[in-house]
Design an enzyme around this catalytic site. Structure first.
Site, mmCIF file in Angstrom:
data_model
loop_
_atom_site.group_PDB
_atom_site.id
_atom_site.type_symbol
_atom_site.label_atom_id
_atom_site.label_comp_id
_atom_site.label_asym_id
_atom_site.label_seq_id
_atom_site.Cartn_x
_atom_site.Cartn_y
_atom_site.Cartn_z
ATOM 1 N N ASP A 151 0.882 -1.162 0.000
ATOM 2 C CA ASP A 151 0.000 0.000 0.000
ATOM 3 C C ASP A 151 0.921 1.214 0.000
ATOM 4 O OD1 ASP A 151 -2.464 1.444 0.408
ATOM 5 O OD2 ASP A 151 -1.663 1.864 2.406
ATOM 6 N N ASP A 171 -1.813 -1.026 6.452
ATOM 7 C CA ASP A 171 -2.137 -0.832 7.863
ATOM 8 C C ASP A 171 -3.265 -1.805 8.216
ATOM 9 O OD1 ASP A 171 -4.848 0.496 8.080
ATOM 10 O OD2 ASP A 171 -3.854 1.862 6.683
#
Lengths: 848, 124
Positions: free
Chosen positions: A521, A720
């Site tokens: 990401d 995350d």
């Protein structure tokens, strides 16, 4: 007197009821047996043994009898009561006379079986029936004697206990080894007087009669008995227990091998006439030497195994012992177990942070390497999170405890690592199937070997048949096969934890070692996830410092993240700012403010056009910065284009290196982001990535990851633990970037305690190394058994006349299991490319 | 082949058949545990094996297994329930409890770390 605690006041409690868990009850008829024994104790009013539940419910009069007597009765019926142990620290316990008093009080607590209080160490050791009493009950009882400061001695000490137990086990095994060795030597002398390598005068056995030799053989046979009883007892006991359960293990093989040798030898000595010529030869040495060697192997194994799990012991040892807490305006030092959430804790320079919390006063920089693996100290200010077990460097601060006891990051890490160490790698499941059949197969081979030699072997065929059958039993090493994967896993998971990489289970570790693609990401993973001032480009006639002074001063009153980034950028560059006047935030445009006596605009092109500022000179810079993926803002001072400032989400310092390491490992690294193509490409260029998936909506991330997995490749996803959770779950291995004290991230297979991408590279490297290590051990053990067993059976004999001595087989078997443990221990010295220096290991030494 | 040889061979083959039957084919009846206060509890002795090693429980009711290890052999130091992702260290002489609530019927095997000792929970 206080002695009459609530537990002993017989008037209130005429009779007591306890449920005692019973151990070893394997038949319904035993229940009646136990009941009879217990009912015979005077003072017992009723007893009911529940076979299915495995417990005994006893109602008794505490004035007439006590638990000890009841348990004694159960013991004499041949059963044990399941119990647990608890150790508490009683502060201020000095007088020896109080010891008996506290012990008596404790023993009166229903459920407490035994209580021993030691004044010297200020501790009480309590054996109790679980579910009957707990720490709180024990505490109340001790408090009733007048001692107030009581706390439980936990984990850290229990790891010492474990180490001590291992040490004791090692010493016990070594004693058994020396005993067996001591007896083996004279036995060898008697049985092989002709062996030249012994270099010992065989005078006393020369020219002696047949009868004397038989007598000596007989004595040798007697001498083996104590070895089998003392040194080899655990094999026989283990084999018997396993046999009762229709299962078999290494003990079964050792037992069968040594007892077959012993029985054969004894018959040969007592009734030589029933054997064919030349076969009535005893070989008692097999029993003693094999036991000696296998016991030595076990001792070495115990020692080495203690080292394999050293990582977790280090982790547990990190826990601070005491905390300096503010109570009623006073600073008091209390054991860390007694810290409560909400307490204000004072931390001085060089001290350990005792629990997790948030700083309320002061600032400092903290060495968090032991938790995150990050070697540089981290600056902490008010409102920042601090993690228990980290070390304060120079400043002092106060913080409010938020997580204590089992909730602290450290406790969660320990739990997670322990769980992972107890989990199974898929490869181990395969091994389990094999090891389930292994021992019976060896027994079958052994009998087959016997029959083949007996029927077709050369003379004396019976002797050959017995020796080969025994050798087969002894050389087989199921332990080496069974231990290979679990031991490597323990070492590998521990190694990861040392670097702030928490691997959830064996499956995650195995899959991580097979990854082909790693999806990263962008925001918060490759980048810091927070805009930062990156460029200051003044127009001619302006200086960099002045431009930033105007822009930052104008932005000081704004709460916009971009404005904040500019203000922070100025602070970092030591550019002073002043409070703006007539501040005006224009949504969608920018800000307008008076800085000193100058009118300053900071914003986009629309703002400049609205205010009719000439931007010709700086438009080119803006375009260039935007093509780099940055957010560029015009600055105008008194209607004149003064320059451009640009902010961007910057990459983390070590992202480039981490990505390079991953690419070098042959992994395909892909960036996934919701940002526009241009920004994404700009970041990708900086970190050396070619594969970018931009403009992916958050809800589509999981789908993208899923698409990648369908190609048959193993996909890891790094993000995350919250926004990217679905994508993490979808991936074969989800890596969550942890922050602060969040350890147990549900969606993640692997949690990275530091924010650094290096953790991903490290996790993959350590997984690869672990799996390689496990496979080495497994292959080694497999080859050992598949070669060793046939050789022991004598397949080489027809071709080379080669037969393996059962003594050598014993040595080989002991060596093979020690080799597996030693190989797993090599992982402790594993160095990854992704971590140039072993920061955490270094720190542990400092803190130790 | 004289009668002694014949006897030895017959006994040998007989032992092989017996080993196959005793260690592989034998199927043990499970121990049913009843419940008190909604909890199904049993104490399992760990000594060269799990005793009892086949335990029958009802689904959707909490199960408490109290493991009591009475030996120092390293083999049995850890018990692993791979299927439900649970494991525990079993210090010698202490009772360690594993709790879970079986959600569906079937078998939940458990074993030591090396897979030499085995047992299973049969969920009905």
């Amino acid at each position: 007197m206080e002695k009459d605690s609530e537990y002993s006041s017989a008037t209130e409690v005429p009779s007591l009821q306890v449920d005692l868990p019973l151990v070893g009850m394997d038949c319904v008829s035993c229940a009646t047996n136990i009941e009879q024994y217990v009912a015979d104790v005077s003072g017992v009013e009723s007893v009911h043994v529940n076979y299915a539940l495995g417990n005994a419910q006893v109602i008794y009069d505490p004035q007439q009898t006590d638990l000890q007597a009841i348990i004694q009765a159960i013991k004499s019926s041949g059963y044990e009561v399941g119990k647990a142990q608890l150790r508490v620290h009683i502060e201020g316990l000095h007088c020896h006379s109080c010891v008996t008093f506290i012990e008596e009080t404790l023993r009166r607590v229903p459920g407490v079986l035994q209580a021993t209080v030691t004044a010297g160490t200020e501790t009480a050791t309590i054996q109790y029936v679980p579910d009957q009493v707990d720490f709180a009950g024990v505490k109340t009882a001790i408090e009733s004697t007048g001692y107030k400061s009581i706390h439980r001695i936990e984990e850290a000490e229990s790891s010492d206990q474990e180490a001590m137990a291992h040490q004791q086990e090692y010493q016990r095994l070594m004693r058994k080894f020396w005993f067996a060795t001591g007896i083996s030597i004279p036995i060898l002398l008697v049985l092989y007087p002709e062996l030249p390598w012994l270099y010992l005068p065989n005078l006393f056995i020369k020219n002696v009669s047949e009868g004397l030799i038989r007598l000596l053989f007989g004595l040798a046979g007697l001498a083996t008995l104590p070895v089998m009883v003392y040194s080899g007892r655990q094999f026989f006991a283990g084999a018997w227990s396993a046999f009762k359960h229709h299962s078999s293990d290494m003990n079964t093989l050792i037992t069968l091998g040594t007892s077959a040798a012993w029985v054969y030898s004894t018959i040969a000595v007592l009734l030589p006439q029933i054997f064919p010529d030349g076969t009535a030869v005893p070989f008692y040495d097999v029993a003693t030497v094999v036991i000696a060697l296998v016991v030595l192997g076990q001792a070495l194994e115990v020692r080495a195994k203690g080292q394999t799990s050293q990582a977790i012991k280090k982790l547990i040892g990190l826990q601070a012992k005491t905390a300096r807490v503010e109570r009623d305006g006073q600073e008091v030092e209390i054991p860390v177990e007694e810290v409560e959430s909400g307490d204000i804790i004072i931390v001085r320079p060089g001290e350990k942070v005792p629990v997790d919390g948030v700083i309320v006063q002061g600032k400092s920089s903290l060495d968090e390497s032991m938790i995150t693996g990050e070697s540089l100290p981290v600056d902490k200010n008010v409102d920042d999170e601090v993690i228990g077990a980290t070390v304060n460097t120079t400043g002092s601060f106060k913080f409010r405890a938020t997580k204590v006891g089992k909730d602290t990051a450290l406790a969660q890490i320990v739990k997670m690592v322990q769980d992972a160490m107890g989990s199974k790698a898929p490869i181990a499941r395969l091994v389990d199937v094999v090891s389930g059949y292994f021992v019976p197969i060896v027994m079958l081979i052994s009998i087959l070997t016997f029959l083949v030699w007996f029927n077709f072997g050369p003379s004396p065929s019976l002797a050959f048949a017995v020796v080969t059958a025994v050798t087969v039993l002894i050389i087989a090493c199921p332990c080496a096969i069974g231990m290979a994967v679990p031991l490597s896993l323990v070492a590998g998971v521990g190694k990861g934890a040392e670097h702030g990489v928490l691997i959830r289970n064996g499956e995650a570790l195995q899959t991580a070692s097979q990854l082909n693609i790693v999806v990263l990401d962008k925001t918060g993973t490759i980048t810091k996830g927070k805009p930062e001032l990156t460029d200051i480009v003044p127009a001619s006639g302006f200086e960099t410092g002045a431009l930033l002074h105007y822009a930052a001063s104008a932005d000081r009153a704004s709460e916009h993240p971009l404005a904040q980034a500019i203000v922070e950028g100025a602070r970092d560059r030591d550019i002073n700012t002043i409070e703006p006047l007539e501040f005006n935030a224009i949504p969608g445009y920018g800000v307008d403010a008076m800085v000193g006596n100058k009118r300053v605009f900071v914003g986009n092109l629309k703002l400049m056009q609205r205010e009719q500022v000439d931007t010709n000179q700086i438009d080119a810079h803006v375009e260039r910065l935007q093509s780099e993926g940055k957010t560029a803002m015009y600055v105008a001072v008194d209607g004149q284009g003064a320059g451009v400032v640009a902010v961007a989400d910057t990459i983390k310092e070590d992202s480039i290196e981490a990505i390079r390491v991953m690419q070098e490992m042959g992994l395909e690294v892909i960036m996934l982001t919701g940002d526009n193509e241009r920004t994404a490409q700009a970041i990708a260029r900086q970190v050396g990535l070619n594969n970018v998936m931009a403009e992916v909506l958050p809800e589509d991330k999981a789908r993208k990851v899923h698409q990648l997995t369908t190609g048959g490749k193993k996909v890891g996803m790094v993000g995350d633990g919250i926004n990217d959770a679905p994508a993490l779950v979808e991936a074969d291995v989800g890596f969550a970037i942890g922050t602060g004290t969040d350890v147990a991230i549900e969606a993640a297979d692997i949690t990275l305690m530091s924010g650094s991408l290096k953790g991903v590279a490290y996790a993959i490297e350590v997984s690869k190394a672990t799996m390689k290590n496990a496979k080495q051990s497994l292959m080694g053990a497999f080859i050992y058994n598949t070669l060793g067993i046939p050789i022991a059976a004598g397949v080489l004999f027809p071709f080379f006349g080669l037969l393996l001595s059962p003594l050598l087989a014993g040595a080989a078997m002991a060596a093979s299991s020690v080799t597996v443990v030693t190989n797993a221990n090599r992982l402790r010295f594993f160095k990854a490319k992704s971590f140039s220096q072993d920061a955490r290991a270094k720190n542990v030494e400092v803190n130790a | 082949m004289n009668w002694i040889q014949l006897l030895v061979n017959v006994v040998g083959v007989g032992m092989m058949v017996w080993i196959v039957w005793y260690f592989w084919l034998y199927r043990k009846e499970g121990v049913k545990i009843s419940e008190t206060g909604g909890v199904q509890e049993v104490v399992i002795k760990v000594k060269g094996g799990y005793d009892p090693d086949v335990i029958v429980v009802k689904k959707d009711k909490p199960v408490k297994l109290h493991f009591n290890r009475q030996e120092s052999a390293l083999c049995s130091e850890m018990v692993i329930f791979d299927k439900i992702d649970k494991s525990a260290n079993l210090p010698e002489g202490e009772t360690v409890t594993i709790e879970f609530t079986p959600g569906e019927s079937g078998e939940i095997p458990f074993q030591c770390q090396m897979g030499m000792l085995k047992g299973k929970i049969i969920v009905q």
